[in-house]
Motif scaffolding. Structure first.
Motif, PDB file in Angstrom:
ATOM      1  N   VAL A  21     -57.096   2.579  19.503  1.00  0.00           N
ATOM      2  CA  VAL A  21     -56.773   1.390  20.345  1.00  0.00           C
ATOM      3  C   VAL A  21     -55.711   0.654  19.481  1.00  0.00           C
ATOM      4  CG1 VAL A  21     -57.067  -0.344  21.917  1.00  0.00           C
ATOM      5  CG2 VAL A  21     -58.482   1.597  21.718  1.00  0.00           C
ATOM      6  N   LEU A  22     -54.334   0.469  19.895  1.00  0.00           N
ATOM      7  CA  LEU A  22     -53.584  -0.441  19.107  1.00  0.00           C
ATOM      8  C   LEU A  22     -53.000  -1.393  19.953  1.00  0.00           C
ATOM      9  CD1 LEU A  22     -51.594  -0.562  16.577  1.00  0.00           C
ATOM     10  CD2 LEU A  22     -49.807   0.514  17.990  1.00  0.00           C
ATOM     11  N   GLU A  23     -53.411  -2.794  19.263  1.00  0.00           N
ATOM     12  CA  GLU A  23     -53.288  -3.946  20.225  1.00  0.00           C
ATOM     13  C   GLU A  23     -51.733  -4.451  19.468  1.00  0.00           C
ATOM     14  OE1 GLU A  23     -56.495  -6.731  19.870  1.00  0.00           O
ATOM     15  OE2 GLU A  23     -57.758  -5.078  19.597  1.00  0.00           O
ATOM     16  N   GLU A  24     -51.273  -5.456  20.514  1.00  0.00           N
ATOM     17  CA  GLU A  24     -50.085  -5.762  20.106  1.00  0.00           C
ATOM     18  C   GLU A  24     -50.040  -7.089  19.067  1.00  0.00           C
ATOM     19  OE1 GLU A  24     -47.098  -5.495  24.037  1.00  0.00           O
ATOM     20  OE2 GLU A  24     -49.164  -6.266  24.435  1.00  0.00           O
ATOM     21  N   LYS A  25     -50.496  -6.696  18.133  1.00  0.00           N
ATOM     22  CA  LYS A  25     -50.658  -8.098  17.102  1.00  0.00           C
ATOM     23  C   LYS A  25     -50.552  -7.218  15.532  1.00  0.00           C
ATOM     24  CE  LYS A  25     -55.522  -6.712  15.928  1.00  0.00           C
ATOM     25  NZ  LYS A  25     -56.976  -7.310  15.939  1.00  0.00           N
ATOM     26  N   ILE A  26     -50.350  -8.055  14.620  1.00  0.00           N
ATOM     27  CA  ILE A  26     -50.082  -7.687  13.293  1.00  0.00           C
ATOM     28  C   ILE A  26     -51.263  -7.185  12.503  1.00  0.00           C
ATOM     29  CG2 ILE A  26     -49.164  -8.278  11.121  1.00  0.00           C
ATOM     30  CD1 ILE A  26     -47.000  -8.324  13.112  1.00  0.00           C
ATOM     31  N   PRO A  88     -41.819   1.462  19.933  1.00  0.00           N
ATOM     32  CA  PRO A  88     -41.404   2.350  20.744  1.00  0.00           C
ATOM     33  C   PRO A  88     -42.770   3.860  20.154  1.00  0.00           C
ATOM     34  CG  PRO A  88     -39.543   1.737  20.013  1.00  0.00           C
ATOM     35  CD  PRO A  88     -40.539   1.150  19.243  1.00  0.00           C
ATOM     36  N   SER A  89     -42.905   4.596  21.344  1.00  0.00           N
ATOM     37  CA  SER A  89     -43.553   5.718  20.949  1.00  0.00           C
ATOM     38  C   SER A  89     -42.883   6.675  20.754  1.00  0.00           C
ATOM     39  CB  SER A  89     -44.675   5.982  22.097  1.00  0.00           C
ATOM     40  OG  SER A  89     -43.955   6.128  23.478  1.00  0.00           O
ATOM     41  N   ILE A  90     -42.961   7.876  21.118  1.00  0.00           N
ATOM     42  CA  ILE A  90     -42.185   9.148  20.954  1.00  0.00           C
ATOM     43  C   ILE A  90     -41.072   9.090  21.842  1.00  0.00           C
ATOM     44  CG2 ILE A  90     -41.777  11.689  20.880  1.00  0.00           C
ATOM     45  CD1 ILE A  90     -45.004  11.746  20.380  1.00  0.00           C
ATOM     46  N   VAL A  91     -39.491   8.790  21.340  1.00  0.00           N
ATOM     47  CA  VAL A  91     -38.592   8.815  22.313  1.00  0.00           C
ATOM     48  C   VAL A  91     -38.041  10.181  22.865  1.00  0.00           C
ATOM     49  CG1 VAL A  91     -36.161   7.723  22.340  1.00  0.00           C
ATOM     50  CG2 VAL A  91     -37.933   6.637  21.069  1.00  0.00           C
ATOM     51  N   VAL A  92     -37.559  10.058  23.763  1.00  0.00           N
ATOM     52  CA  VAL A  92     -37.255  11.237  24.647  1.00  0.00           C
ATOM     53  C   VAL A  92     -36.088  11.017  25.536  1.00  0.00           C
ATOM     54  CG1 VAL A  92     -39.429  12.365  25.086  1.00  0.00           C
ATOM     55  CG2 VAL A  92     -38.711  10.843  26.348  1.00  0.00           C
ATOM     56  N   ASN A 163     -46.036  -3.174  22.157  1.00  0.00           N
ATOM     57  CA  ASN A 163     -45.975  -1.667  22.334  1.00  0.00           C
ATOM     58  C   ASN A 163     -45.279  -1.107  23.578  1.00  0.00           C
ATOM     59  OD1 ASN A 163     -47.638  -1.879  19.954  1.00  0.00           O
ATOM     60  ND2 ASN A 163     -49.438  -1.848  21.372  1.00  0.00           N
ATOM     61  N   ILE A 164     -44.356  -0.235  23.283  1.00  0.00           N
ATOM     62  CA  ILE A 164     -43.566   0.279  24.123  1.00  0.00           C
ATOM     63  C   ILE A 164     -43.808   1.899  24.592  1.00  0.00           C
ATOM     64  CG2 ILE A 164     -41.175   0.571  24.842  1.00  0.00           C
ATOM     65  CD1 ILE A 164     -40.346  -1.764  22.919  1.00  0.00           C
ATOM     66  N   SER A 165     -44.603   2.171  25.475  1.00  0.00           N
ATOM     67  CA  SER A 165     -45.028   3.427  25.600  1.00  0.00           C
ATOM     68  C   SER A 165     -45.296   3.590  27.185  1.00  0.00           C
ATOM     69  CB  SER A 165     -46.156   4.006  24.868  1.00  0.00           C
ATOM     70  OG  SER A 165     -46.521   5.303  25.215  1.00  0.00           O
ATOM     71  N   LEU A 166     -45.097   4.816  27.894  1.00  0.00           N
ATOM     72  CA  LEU A 166     -45.365   4.941  29.141  1.00  0.00           C
ATOM     73  C   LEU A 166     -46.842   5.505  29.588  1.00  0.00           C
ATOM     74  CD1 LEU A 166     -41.946   6.675  30.685  1.00  0.00           C
ATOM     75  CD2 LEU A 166     -43.009   4.248  30.613  1.00  0.00           C
ATOM     76  N   GLY A 167     -47.498   5.835  28.379  1.00  0.00           N
ATOM     77  CA  GLY A 167     -48.800   6.746  28.399  1.00  0.00           C
ATOM     78  C   GLY A 167     -49.598   5.900  29.235  1.00  0.00           C
ATOM     79  N   GLY A 168     -49.890   4.471  29.302  1.00  0.00           N
ATOM     80  CA  GLY A 168     -50.817   4.042  30.265  1.00  0.00           C
ATOM     81  C   GLY A 168     -50.382   3.791  31.745  1.00  0.00           C
ATOM     82  N   PHE A 260     -52.443   2.553  23.771  1.00  0.00           N
ATOM     83  CA  PHE A 260     -51.559   1.586  23.377  1.00  0.00           C
ATOM     84  C   PHE A 260     -51.614   0.215  24.348  1.00  0.00           C
ATOM     85  CE2 PHE A 260     -49.239   5.265  21.255  1.00  0.00           C
ATOM     86  CZ  PHE A 260     -49.958   5.277  20.204  1.00  0.00           C
ATOM     87  N   ASP A 261     -52.110  -0.886  23.934  1.00  0.00           N
ATOM     88  CA  ASP A 261     -52.112  -2.007  24.907  1.00  0.00           C
ATOM     89  C   ASP A 261     -50.729  -2.407  25.001  1.00  0.00           C
ATOM     90  OD1 ASP A 261     -54.890  -1.613  25.366  1.00  0.00           O
ATOM     91  OD2 ASP A 261     -55.434  -2.991  23.979  1.00  0.00           O
ATOM     92  N   ASN A 262     -50.376  -2.831  26.305  1.00  0.00           N
ATOM     93  CA  ASN A 262     -48.743  -3.543  26.356  1.00  0.00           C
ATOM     94  C   ASN A 262     -48.980  -4.705  27.137  1.00  0.00           C
ATOM     95  OD1 ASN A 262     -49.292  -1.679  28.282  1.00  0.00           O
ATOM     96  ND2 ASN A 262     -47.373  -0.628  28.109  1.00  0.00           N
TER      97      ASN A 262
END
Length: 320
Positions: A21-26, A88-92, A163-168, A260-262
């Motif tokens: 789980v990736l949070e929006e933090k350093i 960003p995650s995997i850019v398409v 975090n920039i992803s459409l997964g969630g 990916f939490d966003n």
């Protein structure tokens, strides 16, 4: 740089791939970035190659590892510059702008689907339950611009991370992508296919390696042998070697699942005026998977392979 309002560092959601789980933090880096930079300055290539595996740890490649180190370097400059980090995650290919399906790189997911459409990729390892963590390039850019706007309006020295992803949001699985592409290739096939388009996802490494040997490399060597007989330049084994490298990288991401939490990014988007949310569209658009993949495959055909749409009828006749 007195008038600098925002400095956006472009990272990747996979730079902390050891976190489910990736949070929006350093996050703290695995090694001191300054020590790594200093070591690279005096070490020779042989020594660097020798220590690289131990440095990478759970990272699949140097790209995600160095992105992780770079995040902390950016964080160290928080007292000097108004910095923030976008992941960003995997850019398409693009969803809408500059045109639907625009793409200029064969790397990643697009290259795999083009390879399958050309008939040279017949097997790929994949977890059917894993989310396809992708984001169209124009959506990613819009999100990055939004983060810059947000950072410019923030009057503190903190380092916002997004975090920039459409997964969630789209809940897209890898099999969904593969099945949609399978039907699309029949509708608008590529020119000069090597073999009938197809291929399958595998969950067993033994079966996958068997398919790679008999469906990837044996045909490649046979084609190169024919090229040798007819005094043509050999190319197929070289292509398969490149495909193997690409598949090896993609396998790591296709076999694992992350969250990916966003929430921070979503709150920032909600703070935009309604007109700006329409202009800088991100999550509030209709993501029809099949329509999007159709535009993406057409984009790959036109912008990468330089195959005009007028050749589709002839490509269909050759295919069937």
């Amino acid at each position: 740089m007195k008038h600098l309002k925002a400095f956006v560092h472009l990272s990747t959601t996979f730079c902390h791939c050891d976190y489910d789980v990736l949070e929006e933090k350093i996050y703290p880096p695995p090694h001191n970035p300054h020590d790594i930079i200093h070591a690279m300055e005096w070490m020779d290539e042989k020594t660097i190659k020798l220590i690289t595996p131990s440095l990478l740890g759970e990272h699949p490649n140097c790209y995600t590892y160095t992105k992780r180190l770079a995040e902390y370097l950016v964080y160290e400059y928080r007292h000097k510059f108004p910095v923030c980090i976008a992941r960003p995650s995997i850019v398409v290919p693009s969803f809408s702008e500059p045109v639907k399906g625009w793409v200029d790189s064969m790397s990643g997911v697009v290259g795999i689907f083009v390879g399958a459409g050309k008939g040279v990729i017949r097997s790929m390892m994949c977890n059917p339950d894993a989310s396809a963590e992708i984001v169209p390039v124009d959506v990613a850019i819009n999100a990055v611009l939004i983060t810059a706007w947000s950072r410019a309006n923030l009057k503190s020295e903190e380092v916002p991370t997004y975090n920039i992803s459409l997964g969630g949001h789209v809940h897209l699985k890898w099999p969904d992508l593969v099945e949609s592409v399978r039907g699309i290739i029949d509708e608008c096939p590529f020119e000069k296919t090597i073999w009938y388009p197809g291929g399958n996802m595998r969950t067993n490494w033994l079966v996958h390696y068997f398919c790679v040997i008999f469906l990837h490399y044996l045909p490649a060597y046979f084609i190169d042998f024919l090229c040798l007989l007819f005094r043509q330049k050999k190319f197929m084994v070289r292509i398969q070697n490149r495909i193997s490298v690409g598949l090896g990288i993609l396998h790591y991401f296709a076999l694992r699942s992350w969250k990916f939490d966003n929430d921070k990014l979503l709150d920032t988007i909600k703070a935009l005026p309604e007109e700006d949310r329409k202009t800088f569209y991100t999550y509030d658009i209709d993501y029809d998977v099949r329509t999007y993949m159709l535009h993406s495959m057409i984009g790959a055909r036109v912008y990468l392979l330089k195959e005009p749409l007028s050749s589709i009828p002839n490509a269909r006749r050759q295919l069937f």
